[in-house]
Every structure is written in C-alpha cells, then in structure tokens.
Design a protein around this motif. Structure first.
Motif, PDB file in Angstrom:
ATOM      1  N   LYS A 149      58.557  86.375  94.651  1.00 61.41           N
ATOM      2  CA  LYS A 149      59.143  86.543  93.325  1.00 61.41           C
ATOM      3  C   LYS A 149      60.662  86.441  93.358  1.00 61.41           C
ATOM      4  O   LYS A 149      61.279  86.071  92.364  1.00 61.41           O
ATOM      5  CB  LYS A 149      58.735  87.889  92.730  1.00 61.41           C
ATOM      6  N   LEU A 201      62.043  83.083  92.303  1.00 58.45           N
ATOM      7  CA  LEU A 201      62.083  82.913  90.852  1.00 58.45           C
ATOM      8  C   LEU A 201      63.216  83.720  90.241  1.00 58.45           C
ATOM      9  O   LEU A 201      63.932  83.228  89.357  1.00 58.45           O
ATOM     10  CB  LEU A 201      60.747  83.309  90.229  1.00 58.45           C
ATOM     11  N   THR A 202      63.420  84.925  90.712  1.00 57.20           N
ATOM     12  CA  THR A 202      64.485  85.785  90.178  1.00 57.20           C
ATOM     13  C   THR A 202      65.857  85.166  90.404  1.00 57.20           C
ATOM     14  O   THR A 202      66.698  85.151  89.499  1.00 57.20           O
ATOM     15  CB  THR A 202      64.423  87.186  90.808  1.00 57.20           C
ATOM     16  N   ARG A 241      66.250  82.345  87.976  1.00 59.20           N
ATOM     17  CA  ARG A 241      66.428  82.821  86.597  1.00 59.20           C
ATOM     18  C   ARG A 241      67.845  83.331  86.355  1.00 59.20           C
ATOM     19  O   ARG A 241      68.449  83.042  85.319  1.00 59.20           O
ATOM     20  CB  ARG A 241      65.419  83.907  86.275  1.00 59.20           C
ATOM     21  N   GLU A 245      64.026  77.591  81.651  1.00 61.22           N
ATOM     22  CA  GLU A 245      63.683  78.834  82.339  1.00 61.22           C
ATOM     23  C   GLU A 245      62.531  79.535  81.633  1.00 61.22           C
ATOM     24  O   GLU A 245      61.605  80.028  82.268  1.00 61.22           O
ATOM     25  CB  GLU A 245      64.917  79.746  82.412  1.00 61.22           C
ATOM     26  N   THR A 248      58.937  80.062  83.763  1.00 68.25           N
ATOM     27  CA  THR A 248      58.710  81.420  84.246  1.00 68.25           C
ATOM     28  C   THR A 248      57.267  81.886  84.061  1.00 68.25           C
ATOM     29  O   THR A 248      56.667  82.384  85.016  1.00 68.25           O
ATOM     30  CB  THR A 248      59.703  82.398  83.599  1.00 68.25           C
ATOM     31  N   GLN A 292      54.844  83.014  87.103  1.00 64.95           N
ATOM     32  CA  GLN A 292      54.349  84.391  87.132  1.00 64.95           C
ATOM     33  C   GLN A 292      52.826  84.416  87.176  1.00 64.95           C
ATOM     34  O   GLN A 292      52.240  85.268  87.847  1.00 64.95           O
ATOM     35  CB  GLN A 292      54.880  85.185  85.940  1.00 64.95           C
TER      36      GLN A 292
END
Length: 112
Positions: free
Chosen positions: A3, A6-7, A10, A91, A95, A99
């Motif tokens: 994760k 991805l964070t 973002r 984004e 996302t 997720q």
C-alpha cells in the motif's frame, strides 16, 4: 505490491497537481493581470513543480511497474502531472482499482 507504493504516488499526485494549478494562476497573474510579484511567484512555483514532478514520475512509474499496467495506461498516469487538474482525476480513477487489488491479495484473517 504494498500500500505504501500507492500512498507515495497519491501524495505526489496531489502535490504536483496543486503546484501546477498554482503555476497556472501565477501565469495568469503575470501575463494577463500584469501583477507585481507574480514573476517571482511563478519562478519559485515552476522550479518546485519541475523538481517534484521528477519525483512524481519515479513514484508513478514504480506504481505502474508493480501493478503491471500496459504501456498506454502507464503513459496516461505519467502525463497527468503535466495537465492542470489531471493528476487529481487520474489518482481518483486508479486508487479504487488498486485498493480492490489490495483487498484480494490480503490473506484471510483466522477466526479464533
């Protein structure tokens, strides 16, 4: 894929998106409104966006490589940092997809 990948993406998508909007507003103030001080503002924001966009590219490429995206999708995400507000929309679109992939990849928790 973690994760954190991805964070990181973002965060950089929002940072580059905000800086690009500020840069556009600075250009409007500089060239259309001919405001004093807009030249210094646009210089600082453009330098910040340029350097942070490079970091955005690295994080977006890392995300795409780990997500095994096709080249077309990867380019779409990479270029989003150059079009005002596009980074926000891209984004928001990728996302939920990632997720959902995290939810599928997570191991089931054993019940006691």
């Amino acid at each position: 894929m973690k994760k954190s990948v991805l964070t990181r993406y973002r965060v950089m998508a929002y940072v580059t998106g905000v800086l690009l909007i500020l840069l556009c507003l600075g250009m409007i103030a500089k060239y259309l409104l001919k405001m004093d001080g807009a030249d210094d503002f646009t210089r600082v924001v453009s330098i910040a966006h340029g350097w942070l966009y490079v970091i955005y590219l690295v994080f977006a490429f890392d995300l795409g490589a780990k997500a095994k995206w096709p080249v077309k999708k990867q380019l779409w995400v990479l270029l989003a940092g150059t079009i005002p507000t596009a980074a926000f929309f891209v984004e928001r679109r990728i996302t939920p997809e990632l997720q959902a992939r995290f939810a599928q990849d997570a191991p089931a928790v054993a019940k006691a």
